[in-house]
Design a protein around this motif. Structure first.
Motif, PDB file in Angstrom:
ATOM      1  N   TYR A 111     -10.356   0.639 -17.693  1.00  0.00           N
ATOM      2  CA  TYR A 111      -9.405   1.385 -16.880  1.00  0.00           C
ATOM      3  C   TYR A 111      -8.476   2.207 -17.764  1.00  0.00           C
ATOM      4  O   TYR A 111      -7.821   1.666 -18.665  1.00  0.00           O
TER       5      TYR A 111
ATOM      6  N   GLU B 158      -8.841  -0.176  -0.126  1.00  0.00           N
ATOM      7  CA  GLU B 158      -8.078   0.777  -0.921  1.00  0.00           C
ATOM      8  C   GLU B 158      -6.847   0.125  -1.541  1.00  0.00           C
ATOM      9  O   GLU B 158      -6.475   0.439  -2.678  1.00  0.00           O
TER      10      GLU B 158
ATOM     11  N   HIS C 241     -11.235 -10.531  -5.279  1.00  0.00           N
ATOM     12  CA  HIS C 241     -12.457  -9.726  -5.383  1.00  0.00           C
ATOM     13  C   HIS C 241     -13.473 -10.117  -4.304  1.00  0.00           C
ATOM     14  O   HIS C 241     -14.210  -9.255  -3.801  1.00  0.00           O
TER      15      HIS C 241
ATOM     16  N   ASP D  83      -6.428  -1.048 -10.165  1.00  0.00           N
ATOM     17  CA  ASP D  83      -6.441   0.118 -11.047  1.00  0.00           C
ATOM     18  C   ASP D  83      -5.244   0.066 -11.989  1.00  0.00           C
ATOM     19  O   ASP D  83      -5.324   0.496 -13.148  1.00  0.00           O
TER      20      ASP D  83
ATOM     21  N   GLU E 242     -20.319  -1.668  -6.151  1.00  0.00           N
ATOM     22  CA  GLU E 242     -18.966  -1.199  -6.461  1.00  0.00           C
ATOM     23  C   GLU E 242     -18.182  -2.252  -7.237  1.00  0.00           C
ATOM     24  O   GLU E 242     -17.481  -1.928  -8.201  1.00  0.00           O
TER      25      GLU E 242
ATOM     26  N   ARG F 289     -16.608  -1.917 -11.028  1.00  0.00           N
ATOM     27  CA  ARG F 289     -15.163  -2.041 -11.230  1.00  0.00           C
ATOM     28  C   ARG F 289     -14.815  -3.135 -12.246  1.00  0.00           C
ATOM     29  O   ARG F 289     -13.888  -2.976 -13.033  1.00  0.00           O
TER      30      ARG F 289
ATOM     31  N   HIS G 233      -6.684  -2.950  -2.513  1.00  0.00           N
ATOM     32  CA  HIS G 233      -7.221  -3.705  -3.641  1.00  0.00           C
ATOM     33  C   HIS G 233      -7.457  -2.770  -4.831  1.00  0.00           C
ATOM     34  O   HIS G 233      -7.095  -3.096  -5.967  1.00  0.00           O
ATOM     35  N   ARG G 234      -8.060  -1.607  -4.567  1.00  0.00           N
ATOM     36  CA  ARG G 234      -8.331  -0.651  -5.651  1.00  0.00           C
ATOM     37  C   ARG G 234      -7.039  -0.223  -6.323  1.00  0.00           C
ATOM     38  O   ARG G 234      -6.950  -0.173  -7.558  1.00  0.00           O
ATOM     39  N   GLU G 235      -6.036   0.113  -5.526  1.00  0.00           N
ATOM     40  CA  GLU G 235      -4.765   0.589  -6.080  1.00  0.00           C
ATOM     41  C   GLU G 235      -4.128  -0.472  -6.969  1.00  0.00           C
ATOM     42  O   GLU G 235      -3.632  -0.160  -8.058  1.00  0.00           O
TER      43      GLU G 235
END
Length: 431
Positions: free
Chosen positions: A59, A290, A274, A297, A50, A54, A292-294
């Protein structure tokens, strides 16, 4: 010709098979049927795959995702509507579907988002904070690589023209809010409108962490521009957009250059973040992963800027300091801040801002020398950096209420000046 953008595109294409294989591997190690899925090895493999996907993906433009807000305590649907459009910008209205037609109108706010690499969604939290008690509009700047050459150039002068046009479209009761980079063009636009006695002069403008006078408390960003000069940026930062983008052959300061600069400023922090996400994934800490993803992104989604806008901004704002010196020009007209006599000004700064140092935005209040003191307000927010000026818990609890109260005061003053009686409004409505 600099081929950096072409090589960047080629590298992204060449990594596509690796990303696809990695994603397939991640799915395999997340499958509950796979006996390795619940082992430390399987969790580490899925987490590593993943992360690889990423950090190598491109993006896209994020969405605001503000479909609902609370108005007077009641859930209210919000619909995004484009109410004004030009090749390089759309003006989005967050239309609240309020059911009570007799409800008093809320202050009208035009948020001018920064054109400094990230999309307007960077101000998602800012919009969200004002939606319950304001009619919010925001500038949605277009990625320069998506604008065909036939649409012409976009420079700092054009930016100012756009701001003036949007103010005229929304009317004289609008309150303009400029976050960071737009502080200079918005301040210039209002100065020009005041000098011309334009009937659409905004009721107020709020400048937040903006580089009005970068000679004050210069930051690392300011010093680099000052030391290198605009020619260095022209030679090293400008490239042509490659096909198949719509803006093919347009000169731009590309988003991936900007992102590299952003990341380099705090590289150790990004590496640590990361690594922490890898551990969160292995430990199956979904909530932390999540978050971290938000964040990334949004942070990793960047857009290209036109070369003419970028270089003119560097030269005018960071190298020549033209605005505070009284030397800034807009299409052969001198920008004169002393012409501002009606539009109220609020300057907001962060105590720990490492992008726009303390005092740089405050300079606007001094340059508007003919504006009455009662129409000026300064707020220094303690214990926040640059992003804390317009987002985060302290912004929501301390900065936003001060701005909202300032706007309502100007609306009330305008109503009284027209001959109306002073309204009695609950204090809670200022939030």
């Amino acid at each position: 010709m600099d081929l950096a953008y072409f090589w960047y595109e080629a590298g992204h294409m060449m990594l596509a098979p690796a990303r696809a294989a990695t994603d397939a591997t991640r799915i395999a190690f997340k499958n509950p049927v796979n006996p390795l899925t619940h082992t430390p090895y399987g969790k580490a493999m899925a987490a590593g795959c993943e992360l690889f996907e990423r950090v190598t993906r491109r993006y896209g433009k994020p969405a605001f995702m503000l479909d609902e807000t609370l108005v007077d305590g009641a859930p209210t649907t919000v619909v995004e509507q484009v109410v004004w459009e030009r090749p390089f910008c759309r003006l989005i209205h967050f239309d609240r579907k309020i059911r009570d037609p007799n409800r008093p109108a809320d202050p009208k706010v035009l948020m001018v988002a920064p054109m400094s690499g990230h999309y307007a969604t960077l101000l998602r939290g800012t919009v969200e904070a004002f939606l319950p008690n304001h009619e919010v509009y925001i500038t949605d700047w277009t990625d320069a690589r998506e604008v065909p050459l036939v649409e012409g150039e976009f420079d700092l002068d054009t930016y100012i023209d756009y701001v003036v046009a949007m103010c005229r479209a929304l009317g004289p009761d609008v309150h303009v809010m400029a976050v960071c980079q737009p502080a200079v063009p918005v301040f210039a636009a209002v100065s020009l409108m005041e000098e011309a006695d334009d009937p659409a002069i905004p009721r107020s403008m709020t400048l937040m962490g903006g580089p009005i006078d970068t000679r004050r408390s210069p930051t690392a960003v300011n010093l680099v521009a000052q030391e290198r000069g605009v020619d260095w940026f022209r030679r090293n930062c400008i490239v042509k957009v490659p096909p198949p983008n719509l803006g093919f052959w347009r000169d731009v300061y590309p988003g991936f250059y900007q992102l590299s600069g952003f990341m380099a400023m705090n590289l150790d922090r990004h590496i640590s973040a990361h690594w922490e996400m890898f551990n969160h994934l292995v430990e199956e800490d979904g909530d932390s992963a999540e978050k971290h993803r938000e964040f990334y992104d949004e942070y990793l989604a960047v857009m290209d800027l036109t070369a003419e806008f970028y270089l003119q901004t560097v030269e005018t704002v960071f190298v020549e300091h033209a605005l505070p010196k009284g030397e800034m020009m807009h299409r052969e007209r001198r920008v004169d801040p002393s012409a501002i006599r009606r539009c109220a000004i609020m300057a907001v700064e962060g105590e720990r801002d490492d992008i726009s140092g303390v005092g740089q935005t405050l300079a606007a209040l001094e340059l508007a020398s003919n504006l009455p003191d009662e129409k000026k307000l300064y707020h220094l927010q303690e214990r926040v950096g640059h992003y804390g000026v317009f987002n985060g818990s302290r912004f929501r609890s301390q900065v936003a209420p001060r701005i909202a109260a300032f706007m309502r005061e100007q609306d009330e003053a305008a109503r009284v000046a027209r001959g109306g009686r002073r309204a009695q409004r609950p204090a809670a409505a200022a939030g």
